[in-house]
Design a protein around this motif. Structure first.
Motif, PDB file in Angstrom:
ATOM      1  N   GLU A  84      -2.764  -2.083  -8.717  1.00 29.32           N
ATOM      2  CA  GLU A  84      -2.329  -2.571  -7.402  1.00 29.32           C
ATOM      3  C   GLU A  84      -1.548  -1.498  -6.646  1.00 29.32           C
ATOM      4  O   GLU A  84      -1.748  -1.296  -5.446  1.00 29.32           O
TER       5      GLU A  84
ATOM      6  N   ASN B 231      -3.188   0.015  -3.251  1.00 32.10           N
ATOM      7  CA  ASN B 231      -2.522  -0.287  -1.977  1.00 32.10           C
ATOM      8  C   ASN B 231      -1.720   0.870  -1.412  1.00 32.10           C
ATOM      9  O   ASN B 231      -1.645   1.030  -0.200  1.00 32.10           O
TER      10      ASN B 231
ATOM     11  N   SER C 246      -1.846  -9.137  -3.041  1.00 32.06           N
ATOM     12  CA  SER C 246      -1.107  -8.099  -3.763  1.00 32.06           C
ATOM     13  C   SER C 246       0.390  -8.234  -3.496  1.00 32.06           C
ATOM     14  O   SER C 246       0.851  -8.145  -2.346  1.00 32.06           O
ATOM     15  N   TYR C 247       1.127  -8.425  -4.585  1.00 29.63           N
ATOM     16  CA  TYR C 247       2.584  -8.533  -4.486  1.00 29.63           C
ATOM     17  C   TYR C 247       3.161  -7.233  -3.924  1.00 29.63           C
ATOM     18  O   TYR C 247       4.069  -7.249  -3.099  1.00 29.63           O
ATOM     19  N   THR C 248       2.594  -6.099  -4.363  1.00 32.13           N
ATOM     20  CA  THR C 248       3.076  -4.790  -3.900  1.00 32.13           C
ATOM     21  C   THR C 248       2.947  -4.676  -2.380  1.00 32.13           C
ATOM     22  O   THR C 248       3.880  -4.241  -1.707  1.00 32.13           O
ATOM     23  N   ALA C 249       1.784  -5.071  -1.863  1.00 31.99           N
ATOM     24  CA  ALA C 249       1.561  -4.962  -0.419  1.00 31.99           C
ATOM     25  C   ALA C 249       2.520  -5.865   0.353  1.00 31.99           C
ATOM     26  O   ALA C 249       3.098  -5.453   1.361  1.00 31.99           O
TER      27      ALA C 249
ATOM     28  N   LEU D 171       5.401  -6.894  -0.616  1.00 33.61           N
ATOM     29  CA  LEU D 171       6.756  -6.368  -0.779  1.00 33.61           C
ATOM     30  C   LEU D 171       7.007  -5.180   0.160  1.00 33.61           C
ATOM     31  O   LEU D 171       8.053  -5.106   0.815  1.00 33.61           O
ATOM     32  N   VAL D 172       6.063  -4.268   0.226  1.00 32.56           N
ATOM     33  CA  VAL D 172       6.229  -3.102   1.118  1.00 32.56           C
ATOM     34  C   VAL D 172       6.398  -3.574   2.557  1.00 32.56           C
ATOM     35  O   VAL D 172       7.305  -3.128   3.265  1.00 32.56           O
TER      36      VAL D 172
ATOM     37  N   MET E  23       9.816  -5.187   3.083  1.00 34.67           N
ATOM     38  CA  MET E  23      10.911  -4.212   3.119  1.00 34.67           C
ATOM     39  C   MET E  23      10.919  -3.450   4.444  1.00 34.67           C
ATOM     40  O   MET E  23      11.959  -3.273   5.071  1.00 34.67           O
ATOM     41  N   ILE E  24       9.743  -3.003   4.849  1.00 37.13           N
ATOM     42  CA  ILE E  24       9.676  -2.199   6.072  1.00 37.13           C
ATOM     43  C   ILE E  24      10.028  -3.044   7.301  1.00 37.13           C
ATOM     44  O   ILE E  24      10.835  -2.628   8.134  1.00 37.13           O
TER      45      ILE E  24
ATOM     46  N   THR F 141      -6.840  -3.756   5.130  1.00 34.46           N
ATOM     47  CA  THR F 141      -7.610  -3.843   3.881  1.00 34.46           C
ATOM     48  C   THR F 141      -7.970  -2.471   3.313  1.00 34.46           C
ATOM     49  O   THR F 141      -7.954  -1.471   4.036  1.00 34.46           O
TER      50      THR F 141
ATOM     51  N   LYS G 251      -6.111   0.419   4.335  1.00 35.69           N
ATOM     52  CA  LYS G 251      -5.056   0.862   3.416  1.00 35.69           C
ATOM     53  C   LYS G 251      -5.479   2.182   2.793  1.00 35.69           C
ATOM     54  O   LYS G 251      -6.671   2.410   2.632  1.00 35.69           O
ATOM     55  N   PRO G 252      -4.575   3.024   2.375  1.00 39.06           N
ATOM     56  CA  PRO G 252      -3.135   2.877   2.553  1.00 39.06           C
ATOM     57  C   PRO G 252      -2.766   3.142   4.008  1.00 39.06           C
ATOM     58  O   PRO G 252      -3.231   4.123   4.592  1.00 39.06           O
ATOM     59  N   VAL G 253      -1.944   2.264   4.556  1.00 35.54           N
ATOM     60  CA  VAL G 253      -1.653   2.352   5.983  1.00 35.54           C
ATOM     61  C   VAL G 253      -0.480   3.293   6.231  1.00 35.54           C
ATOM     62  O   VAL G 253       0.392   3.443   5.382  1.00 35.54           O
TER      63      VAL G 253
END
Lengths: 210, 122
Positions: free
Chosen positions: A78, A82, B10-13, B15-16, B19-20, B83, B105-107
């Motif tokens: 992930e 990402n 996606s938890y990561t996406a 979360l980012v 935060m931002i 995406t 992504k990645p953006v």
């Protein structure tokens, strides 16, 4: 001494410096523009660093979450998909005794030729020999093995100073041309913390095994 | 205050983005983990903008976008698809589903913030 202190005003009057001619005035405006560009560039640097720290923070939080959920491999995928931009990833265990790599997990990769292989002479070998992650952009290599053709990066996973495995990142997403500054920093983070998370995961699996 | 619905499995996406946005904007953030939940939350939360992934379980971002655009309650909410799928076929399907913008992504975080500001203001 600028002021006399006797109430008669300063002995040397503060003077505004005027441009001597039109050219000086033009030069001053160019200078001002130059300073503004410099300021913008510095601001951009700080902001880029800030965004990197946010990503590192998110990656770290995701790995911690994975320890509770037992999905460390998914977490690594992930983060790479990402935040870096690849959906072709494999994780290998490395056995120093027989210099053998064995596939532990993969995503989006044809794994027939990757189940188990000796160190060989390519990027995997160089990662092991140098004890350092390898990047095709930074360290091009002439002797790539057949299964290394599409390899973008070989990230070493160190456990107690020994190489315990590697994360192999194969093709990047079509919209991603190459790894960038922030990607290398994120991969450096994974080098250490993905290794720790995987070690934790293995111990947990061993402990809960019947 | 402006509200954004972030939809990503996606938890990561998520979360980012959280935060931002929390550090760099005053937008209120709500989130969903798939297209089905996104449709429900969009009706309930009435966000000013939806930032949505495509490949998700239960209902994809493309399907969710189509549903949202057919519903009188949600049809006017701009949807930005964000995406990993950068292939032309997906881009075309994305715009055909009614999205306002399509990002891959990645953006670039600064560019994403600029785009959001263009839709929502500071």
């Amino acid at each position: 001494m600028i002021g006399t202190g006797d109430g008669n005003g300063p002995s040397i009057k503060a003077r505004r410096i005027e441009p001597a001619d039109g050219n000086s005035s033009m030069f001053s405006r160019t200078d001002e523009l130059h300073l503004r560009v410099q300021r913008l560039s510095l601001r951009e640097q700080i902001e880029r660093n800030h965004f990197l720290l946010v990503r590192l923070n998110a990656a770290s939080a995701r790995l911690i979450e994975a320890l509770d959920h037992g999905d460390v491999f998914d977490a690594i995928a992930e983060i790479i998909a990402n935040l870096i931009g690849s959906e072709e990833i494999a994780v290998f265990d490395y056995c120093p005794a027989n210099q053998n790599f064995s596939l532990a997990w993969s995503w989006g990769v044809e794994t027939d030729a990757l189940q188990s292989f000796l160190c060989g002479a390519g990027m995997f070998n160089r990662a092991v020999q140098q004890g350092a992650s390898q990047f095709r952009d930074r360290q091009p290599i002439a002797t790539l093995l057949p299964y290394e053709k599409n390899l973008t990066a070989c990230i070493i996973l160190k456990s107690s100073r020994e190489i315990a495995g590697v994360i192999a990142i194969f093709g990047l997403l079509p919209q991603k041309n190459n790894l960038e500054w922030a990607d290398y920093e994120l991969l450096k983070f994974l080098e250490t913390y993905a290794a720790v998370a995987l070690q934790f995961h293995r111990l947990q699996t061993k402990q809960t095994a019947p | 205050m402006r509200k954004i619905l972030v939809v990503d499995d996606s938890y990561t996406a998520r979360l980012v983005n959280r935060m931002i946005f929390s550090q760099k904007t005053n937008y209120v953030l709500v989130s969903a983990v798939d297209g089905k939940e996104a449709v429900e939350r969009a009706k309930h939360e009435k966000p000013d903008l939806i930032l949505m992934d495509i490949i998700m379980p239960r209902m994809t971002g493309l399907e969710a976008c189509r549903v949202l655009k057919k519903d009188k309650e949600t049809e006017k909410i701009p949807v930005i698809l964000l995406t990993t799928r950068g292939e032309e076929q997906y881009v075309q399907e994305g715009y055909a589903s009614g999205c306002s913008d399509y990002l891959t992504k990645p953006v670039n975080d600064a560019e994403l913030l600029d785009l959001l500001k263009a839709y929502l203001g500071e």
